[in-house]
Design an enzyme around this catalytic site. Structure first.
Site, mmCIF file in Angstrom:
data_model
loop_
_atom_site.group_PDB
_atom_site.id
_atom_site.type_symbol
_atom_site.label_atom_id
_atom_site.label_comp_id
_atom_site.label_asym_id
_atom_site.label_seq_id
_atom_site.Cartn_x
_atom_site.Cartn_y
_atom_site.Cartn_z
ATOM 1 N N ARG A 121 -56.163 -38.172 154.749
ATOM 2 C CA ARG A 121 -55.232 -37.220 155.194
ATOM 3 C C ARG A 121 -54.652 -36.754 154.220
ATOM 4 N NH1 ARG A 121 -51.658 -42.301 156.871
ATOM 5 N NH2 ARG A 121 -53.682 -43.092 157.686
ATOM 6 N N GLU A 164 -49.218 -39.539 152.223
ATOM 7 C CA GLU A 164 -48.272 -40.383 151.157
ATOM 8 C C GLU A 164 -48.165 -39.303 149.774
ATOM 9 O OE1 GLU A 164 -46.275 -42.588 151.645
ATOM 10 O OE2 GLU A 164 -46.949 -43.874 153.108
ATOM 11 N N SER A 213 -60.493 -47.687 151.347
ATOM 12 C CA SER A 213 -60.631 -48.243 152.619
ATOM 13 C C SER A 213 -60.055 -47.078 153.872
ATOM 14 C CB SER A 213 -59.905 -49.378 153.103
ATOM 15 O OG SER A 213 -58.760 -49.268 152.722
ATOM 16 N N ARG A 226 -42.000 -49.672 165.660
ATOM 17 C CA ARG A 226 -40.891 -49.128 165.806
ATOM 18 C C ARG A 226 -40.505 -48.473 167.170
ATOM 19 N NH1 ARG A 226 -37.462 -48.414 162.042
ATOM 20 N NH2 ARG A 226 -39.190 -48.689 160.122
ATOM 21 N N LYS A 255 -53.685 -42.207 143.101
ATOM 22 C CA LYS A 255 -55.069 -41.441 143.832
ATOM 23 C C LYS A 255 -54.712 -40.568 144.796
ATOM 24 C CE LYS A 255 -55.292 -43.951 147.684
ATOM 25 N NZ LYS A 255 -55.545 -43.583 149.132
#
Length: 344
Positions: free
Chosen positions: A263, A289, A146, A38, A199
């Site tokens: 994160r 997220e 992952s 972007r 999760k």
């Protein structure tokens, strides 16, 4: 197997850590990759230095990967599109891509999350926007335990390619599978997306526990009772309970709750140490997220009358200013239960 497949052209939308890592893996198998960014400065730096200036900065990007900011050029580069933007950007990107899609376009979403306003998974968002052009049988995801840092280094990793159509999932498996990236197929698309998204909520809780100074016992409790919450929600929505003891349930949950790369765990740990959510998020160059997913899943649990105490506690900490020190009392003082994933 991918080493028996013909190399093809693939477009990856999103030049963050995961999009970059997957581009490296795809290029290593001879695929031609258009990596759409972007921000022009990211694309220009990749083309000039063969390194992403902000994500996985030490990874060398091979010449098989071209970088672009022209959405039309990237979309027209291939019929295989990988969506690797943050989950909150998936809908707007889908609208932007709609004019370039057709019935031969295959979309593989690697973004994990639940849309807050609609409570839709990512493929449900894509279907909502693009169903008039791209059939649902051409939508799939690639999820699993992952971290981009390890995939970029070629460390062994296992993922799940999921679609409602086995042929689509097998196509994704064939494109992405390498001798270091093993892909399994699953047709329980909803279950895979629920497990891979929810999760992140439990990972925040695990991080808070670590930040408060609690040990392995507390983390193990959050993981095991967390998988019970995920199974409870997924089953109520029509997913297969067995999916959640697989790679995108238990596997993804374990790695996200325990890894220093996570994160969401990092965000939770900072909250547990007393930092404010606004300060933590402003200092991170990647999206956690689980923050937005917590709101969406909490709303889903209320609407479906599903007890999800860890999710509820995370919602109260993130959105209602429950102090992290109150987490233990909130969860441990609940009434006694039988051990059963159906029993909260």
């Amino acid at each position: 197997m991918i080493h028996d497949a013909m190399p093809c052209a693939i477009t990856v939308f999103g030049a963050g850590s995961w999009g970059t890592a997957l581009s490296l893996s795809l290029a290593s198998q001879g695929h031609r990759v258009s990596l759409w960014a972007r921000r022009p400065e990211i694309a220009h730096a990749i083309l000039e230095t063969r390194h992403n200036p902000e994500y996985l900065t030490h990874a060398e990007i091979p010449v098989g990967v071209t970088a672009d900011t022209d959405l039309a050029c990237s979309a027209e580069f291939s019929n295989y599109w990988v969506i690797a933007t943050p989950s909150h950007a998936v809908r707007s990107l889908a609208y932007d891509l709609l004019r370039y899609a057709d019935h031969q376009t295959v979309i593989i979403c690697v973004s994990k999350g639940i849309e807050s306003d609609t409570e839709m998974t990512m493929t449900q968002v894509l279907s909502d926007v693009m169903n008039s052009v791209v059939p649902d049988k051409n939508l799939g995801v690639l999820y699993g335990p992952s971290h981009a840092e390890e995939v970029a280094m070629g460390q062994p990793t296992t993922l799940v390619a999921a679609s409602t159509e086995a042929a689509c999932a097998e196509l994704v498996q064939n494109i992405f599978m390498t001798d270091r990236l093993r892909i399994y197929v699953n047709t329980d698309l909803l279950g895979v997306e629920i497990g891979g998204s929810v999760k992140n909520i439990i990972a925040i809780a695990s991080g808070i526990s670590d930040g408060l100074g609690f040990g392995d016992n507390a983390r193990a409790a959050l993981i095991t009772r967390g998988i019970a919450e995920i199974q409870r929600l997924g089953s109520a929505l029509g997913a297969e309970p067995s999916t959640f003891v697989g790679l995108t349930g238990l596997g993804d949950l374990v790695v996200t709750c325990t890894s220093s790369h996570s994160r969401n765990r990092h965000l939770g740990e900072a909250i547990g140490r007393g930092e404010s959510l606004d300060h933590i998020m402003s200092s991170m160059n990647m999206i956690a997220e689980g923050v937005k997913t917590t709101k969406a899943v909490y709303q889903m649990a209320l609407r479906h009358r599903i007890e999800m105490p860890i999710t509820e506690a995370m919602y109260k900490i993130l959105y209602e200013e429950l102090h992290p020190n109150d987490l233990v009392h909130y969860l441990m003082s609940r009434s006694a239960k039988q051990e059963d994933w159906l029993n909260p």
